[in-house]
Motif scaffolding. Sequence first.
Motif, PDB file in Angstrom:
ATOM      1  N   ASN A   1      18.372 -21.533 -19.561  1.00  0.00           N
ATOM      2  CA  ASN A   1      19.168 -20.299 -19.685  1.00  0.00           C
ATOM      3  C   ASN A   1      18.289 -19.061 -19.641  1.00  0.00           C
ATOM      4  N   GLU A   2      17.121 -19.105 -20.287  1.00  0.00           N
ATOM      5  CA  GLU A   2      16.207 -17.960 -20.248  1.00  0.00           C
ATOM      6  C   GLU A   2      15.742 -17.697 -18.824  1.00  0.00           C
ATOM      7  N   ILE A   3      15.430 -18.763 -18.099  1.00  0.00           N
ATOM      8  CA  ILE A   3      14.971 -18.620 -16.710  1.00  0.00           C
ATOM      9  C   ILE A   3      16.083 -18.063 -15.835  1.00  0.00           C
ATOM     10  N   LYS A   4      17.288 -18.569 -16.009  1.00  0.00           N
ATOM     11  CA  LYS A   4      18.432 -18.086 -15.222  1.00  0.00           C
ATOM     12  C   LYS A   4      18.675 -16.605 -15.501  1.00  0.00           C
ATOM     13  N   ASN A   5      18.606 -16.198 -16.774  1.00  0.00           N
ATOM     14  CA  ASN A   5      18.804 -14.783 -17.125  1.00  0.00           C
ATOM     15  C   ASN A   5      17.711 -13.899 -16.528  1.00  0.00           C
ATOM     16  N   MET A   6      16.454 -14.358 -16.576  1.00  0.00           N
ATOM     17  CA  MET A   6      15.353 -13.595 -15.978  1.00  0.00           C
ATOM     18  C   MET A   6      15.581 -13.421 -14.480  1.00  0.00           C
ATOM     19  N   TYR A   7      16.034 -14.484 -13.813  1.00  0.00           N
ATOM     20  CA  TYR A   7      16.307 -14.410 -12.378  1.00  0.00           C
ATOM     21  C   TYR A   7      17.425 -13.407 -12.093  1.00  0.00           C
ATOM     22  N   GLN A   8      18.520 -13.480 -12.852  1.00  0.00           N
ATOM     23  CA  GLN A   8      19.654 -12.595 -12.594  1.00  0.00           C
ATOM     24  C   GLN A   8      19.286 -11.129 -12.782  1.00  0.00           C
ATOM     25  N   VAL A   9      18.526 -10.811 -13.810  1.00  0.00           N
ATOM     26  CA  VAL A   9      18.085  -9.430 -14.035  1.00  0.00           C
ATOM     27  C   VAL A   9      17.182  -8.982 -12.889  1.00  0.00           C
ATOM     28  N   GLY A  10      16.232  -9.819 -12.512  1.00  0.00           N
ATOM     29  CA  GLY A  10      15.329  -9.480 -11.421  1.00  0.00           C
ATOM     30  C   GLY A  10      16.032  -9.356 -10.083  1.00  0.00           C
ATOM     31  N   TYR A  11      17.019 -10.230  -9.834  1.00  0.00           N
ATOM     32  CA  TYR A  11      17.765 -10.190  -8.574  1.00  0.00           C
ATOM     33  C   TYR A  11      18.566  -8.893  -8.461  1.00  0.00           C
ATOM     34  N   ARG A  12      19.203  -8.489  -9.559  1.00  0.00           N
ATOM     35  CA  ARG A  12      19.954  -7.222  -9.538  1.00  0.00           C
ATOM     36  C   ARG A  12      19.014  -6.047  -9.253  1.00  0.00           C
TER      37      ARG A  12
ATOM     38  N   LEU B   1      16.146  -6.207  -7.634  1.00  0.00           N
ATOM     39  CA  LEU B   1      15.712  -6.345  -6.246  1.00  0.00           C
ATOM     40  C   LEU B   1      16.783  -5.814  -5.298  1.00  0.00           C
ATOM     41  N   GLN B   2      18.028  -6.152  -5.548  1.00  0.00           N
ATOM     42  CA  GLN B   2      19.136  -5.673  -4.716  1.00  0.00           C
ATOM     43  C   GLN B   2      19.267  -4.150  -4.815  1.00  0.00           C
ATOM     44  N   SER B   3      19.105  -3.608  -6.004  1.00  0.00           N
ATOM     45  CA  SER B   3      19.205  -2.168  -6.202  1.00  0.00           C
ATOM     46  C   SER B   3      18.114  -1.437  -5.416  1.00  0.00           C
ATOM     47  N   HIS B   4      16.889  -1.957  -5.469  1.00  0.00           N
ATOM     48  CA  HIS B   4      15.789  -1.325  -4.743  1.00  0.00           C
ATOM     49  C   HIS B   4      15.938  -1.481  -3.239  1.00  0.00           C
ATOM     50  N   ALA B   5      16.442  -2.621  -2.800  1.00  0.00           N
ATOM     51  CA  ALA B   5      16.627  -2.830  -1.356  1.00  0.00           C
ATOM     52  C   ALA B   5      17.642  -1.835  -0.812  1.00  0.00           C
ATOM     53  N   THR B   6      18.712  -1.585  -1.559  1.00  0.00           N
ATOM     54  CA  THR B   6      19.731  -0.629  -1.125  1.00  0.00           C
ATOM     55  C   THR B   6      19.158   0.783  -1.132  1.00  0.00           C
TER      56      THR B   6
ATOM     57  N   ILE C   1       9.892 -18.433   4.974  1.00  0.00           N
ATOM     58  CA  ILE C   1       9.000 -17.281   5.167  1.00  0.00           C
ATOM     59  C   ILE C   1       9.818 -15.992   5.115  1.00  0.00           C
ATOM     60  N   GLY C   2       9.258 -14.949   4.475  1.00  0.00           N
ATOM     61  CA  GLY C   2       9.863 -13.620   4.506  1.00  0.00           C
ATOM     62  C   GLY C   2      11.038 -13.411   3.570  1.00  0.00           C
ATOM     63  N   GLN C   3      11.221 -14.277   2.581  1.00  0.00           N
ATOM     64  CA  GLN C   3      12.306 -14.112   1.608  1.00  0.00           C
ATOM     65  C   GLN C   3      11.722 -14.056   0.203  1.00  0.00           C
ATOM     66  N   TRP C   4      12.361 -13.293  -0.670  1.00  0.00           N
ATOM     67  CA  TRP C   4      11.941 -13.216  -2.062  1.00  0.00           C
ATOM     68  C   TRP C   4      12.462 -14.421  -2.825  1.00  0.00           C
ATOM     69  N   TYR C   5      11.597 -14.995  -3.658  1.00  0.00           N
ATOM     70  CA  TYR C   5      11.962 -16.110  -4.530  1.00  0.00           C
ATOM     71  C   TYR C   5      11.408 -15.856  -5.923  1.00  0.00           C
ATOM     72  N   PHE C   6      12.178 -16.256  -6.909  1.00  0.00           N
ATOM     73  CA  PHE C   6      11.719 -16.219  -8.298  1.00  0.00           C
ATOM     74  C   PHE C   6      11.299 -17.639  -8.660  1.00  0.00           C
TER      75      PHE C   6
ATOM     76  N   MET D   1       5.191 -20.175 -16.769  1.00  0.00           N
ATOM     77  CA  MET D   1       4.588 -19.180 -15.922  1.00  0.00           C
ATOM     78  C   MET D   1       5.464 -18.997 -14.699  1.00  0.00           C
ATOM     79  N   GLY D   2       5.331 -17.872 -14.056  1.00  0.00           N
ATOM     80  CA  GLY D   2       6.126 -17.644 -12.867  1.00  0.00           C
ATOM     81  C   GLY D   2       5.856 -16.283 -12.252  1.00  0.00           C
ATOM     82  N   ALA D   3       6.604 -16.006 -11.195  1.00  0.00           N
ATOM     83  CA  ALA D   3       6.467 -14.732 -10.482  1.00  0.00           C
ATOM     84  C   ALA D   3       7.542 -14.642  -9.408  1.00  0.00           C
ATOM     85  N   TRP D   4       7.761 -13.434  -8.935  1.00  0.00           N
ATOM     86  CA  TRP D   4       8.540 -13.203  -7.720  1.00  0.00           C
ATOM     87  C   TRP D   4       7.557 -13.313  -6.560  1.00  0.00           C
ATOM     88  N   VAL D   5       7.936 -14.028  -5.515  1.00  0.00           N
ATOM     89  CA  VAL D   5       7.025 -14.287  -4.395  1.00  0.00           C
ATOM     90  C   VAL D   5       7.760 -14.104  -3.071  1.00  0.00           C
TER      91      VAL D   5
END
Length: 161
Positions: free
Chosen positions: A137-148, A150-155, A63-68, A1-5
Motif C-alpha cells: 500500500n505504501e508503494i502504491k501510494n508513492m506511485y500514485q502521488v508521483g504519477y499525478r 509527472l502528469q501535471s508537469h508533462a501538461t 525504452i523512453g517511458q517513465w517507471y516507478f 529502495m527505488g526511483a523513477w527511471v
Amino acid sequence: MGAWVNANSFSGTPYIISKRDGASAVDLAYGLLINTNGQVSFVVTNSSSSWDGNRASSNSLAIGQWYFLVAVYSPSNNLDIYINGQLSNGTLSGSIPSTIRNSAGAFQISGIGASTTSVLNGVIDEPFVTAKALTANEIKNMYQVGYRALQSHATTLGGPS
C-alpha cells in the motif's frame, strides 16, 4: 529502495542504485538494475564475491517511458520488485540472506564503482532508500502521488494531458 527511471537503452546492464565495488566485483552488498532485455533485477548478498539472492521482474520495461521501480528486502524471506506500484515478481534465484553485507563499496546512483558500462543511459529521478521494508500500500501510494506530479508537469511543459 527505488526511483523513477526513464531509460534510453538497456545496454551494459545499468544499475539504478547499488552498493558494491565495481572495479574488483568482490565487495558486494545490493543492487537494483535493468537487464539488457528490460527486466528489472534486485540483487542482495551477505558474502563478498557473489550474489546470494537475485529476483528478476516478471515484466519488462520499454525504452523512453517513465517507471516507478521499487525493490523490497525482507530478511530470509523475500525479495520483491514493484513496477508502477504493482508487484512484478518473476524468477528468484539463490537464497535470501538474513542480513545484507555492509560493503566498503560506495553507495551509488547509476553505475557501480568506476565502471562506465553499468551507468544508465537515461534519467533517474527521486531515488530513495528506506530503513524499513515498504508495504504494498505504501508503494502504491508513492506511485500514485508521483504519477499525478509527472502528469501535471508533462501538461505544464506542453506534453499530453
